[in-house]
Motif scaffolding. Structure first.
Motif, PDB file in Angstrom:
ATOM      1  N   SER A  26       4.518  12.600  42.459  1.00  0.00           N
ATOM      2  CA  SER A  26       4.637  11.300  41.803  1.00  0.00           C
ATOM      3  C   SER A  26       3.665  11.285  40.632  1.00  0.00           C
ATOM      4  N   GLU A  28       1.143   8.683  39.509  1.00  0.00           N
ATOM      5  CA  GLU A  28       0.669   7.448  40.103  1.00  0.00           C
ATOM      6  C   GLU A  28      -0.847   7.328  39.979  1.00  0.00           C
ATOM      7  N   TYR A  64       8.319  12.668  39.279  1.00  0.00           N
ATOM      8  CA  TYR A  64       8.319  11.203  39.304  1.00  0.00           C
ATOM      9  C   TYR A  64       8.995  10.703  40.569  1.00  0.00           C
ATOM     10  N   SER A  65       8.593   9.525  41.012  1.00  0.00           N
ATOM     11  CA  SER A  65       9.189   8.966  42.222  1.00  0.00           C
ATOM     12  C   SER A  65       8.997   7.455  42.233  1.00  0.00           C
ATOM     13  N   CYS A  67       7.149   4.233  43.440  1.00  0.00           N
ATOM     14  CA  CYS A  67       5.778   3.934  43.842  1.00  0.00           C
ATOM     15  C   CYS A  67       5.706   2.519  44.399  1.00  0.00           C
ATOM     16  N   SER A  79       6.959   4.416  37.888  1.00  0.00           N
ATOM     17  CA  SER A  79       7.700   4.242  39.137  1.00  0.00           C
ATOM     18  C   SER A  79       9.195   4.228  38.869  1.00  0.00           C
ATOM     19  N   HIS A 110       3.521  12.662  48.414  1.00  0.00           N
ATOM     20  CA  HIS A 110       3.517  11.238  48.041  1.00  0.00           C
ATOM     21  C   HIS A 110       4.052  10.418  49.213  1.00  0.00           C
ATOM     22  N   ASN A 113       7.514   8.845  49.317  1.00  0.00           N
ATOM     23  CA  ASN A 113       8.674   9.738  49.372  1.00  0.00           C
ATOM     24  C   ASN A 113       9.204   9.915  50.791  1.00  0.00           C
TER      25      ASN A 113
END
Length: 261
Positions: A26, A28, A64-65, A67, A79, A110, A113
């Motif tokens: 991620s 973040e 990326y993911s 958040c 996010s 993360h 996830n």
């Protein structure tokens, strides 16, 4: 093996692999002392510590993911909507499966996830019954009870941006973590129960985008964490690929996972 280095004429290498590895990170906020790419560095770092003789092929990390609200509102965090992430990850996994690799390790760094990945893999197995997934959260490869042995005093060290996670980053990349005396610290909140539970809060107590007694972050602790996590991760993957032999002196992580449903 690094999947990104394969040439078009080398498609056979994919089919020779025993499994694929997809690192999940991620971008973040992890506090003033830590890099935004913390989860990327951890996911990639532990992927690169998978034993070569296990014959896995490592794919580029998903950087990326989605958040949670408690970090998404901190400037710098990127996010992705959960719905977008589910479709994106599904497409990646199906692309790997189409190459004839039926086993995929999702090496996650993360927390957010975890739910997404479980939902995606369950869905993909409907379309691909031959698919087998192993979900590995790197921090779960070290027992919480080993905190004192690692060197954490008065704390487990666990938590987002805390000394356990950031020591692990230092164990992989010593240059990336910089705790200063003026950085605020946060003591752990007493647990509501000894049983497992989940709380979701936009603004938790003892929190400013990170948590923990971060002054206890140290490279020597990080090296211990990385070594322990890597050894247990490799045992788990080996058992998953080849099965366990009667009389093994360690319990298979696969068996543990199968008993959680």
């Amino acid at each position: 093996m690094d999947a990104g280095e394969f040439h078009g004429r080398e498609l056979g290498k994919f089919k020779q692999a025993a499994f694929a590895v997809l690192p999940l990170g991620s971008f973040e906020y992890h506090g003033p002392h830590s890099p935004f790419g913390t989860d990327i560095f951890l996911a990639e770092g532990f992927s690169n510590l998978i034993r070569k003789d296990l014959n896995g092929v490592i794919y580029p990390a998903v950087p990326y993911s989605s958040c949670p609200g408690k970090t998404a509102n901190y400037e710098g965090t990127i996010s992705v909507r959960p719905s977008t992430m589910i479709e994106y990850l599904s497409d990646i996994l199906e692309g790997i499966l189409k190459l004839g690799i039926h086993r995929i390790v999702l090496l996650n760094a993360h927390d957010a996830n975890m739910g997404l990945t479980r939902s995606v893999t369950e869905y993909v197995t409907i379309r691909h019954p031959e698919a087998k997934f192993l979900l590995v959260n790197w921090w779960q490869m070290v027992e919480v009870g080993k905190s004192a042995e690692i060197g954490f005093i008065g704390t487990s060290g666990r938590g987002h941006g805390g000394p356990f996670e950031m020591s692990a980053v230092k164990g992989l990349r010593p240059d990336l973590v910089n705790v200063k005396p003026e950085d605020p610290e946060f003591r752990e909140i007493d647990k509501y129960s000894t049983l497992p539970y989940v709380t979701v809060e936009g603004s938790p107590e003892a929190w400013d985008g990170y948590t923990g007694l971060i002054s206890q972050t140290a490279i020597d602790k990080g090296k211990m964490i990385v070594k322990e996590a890597a050894e247990n991760m490799n045992k788990l993957i080996e058992n998953w690929i080849f099965g366990t032999k009667e009389g093994d002196n360690h319990e298979s992580g696969v068996k543990k996972a199968n008993n959680r449903d």
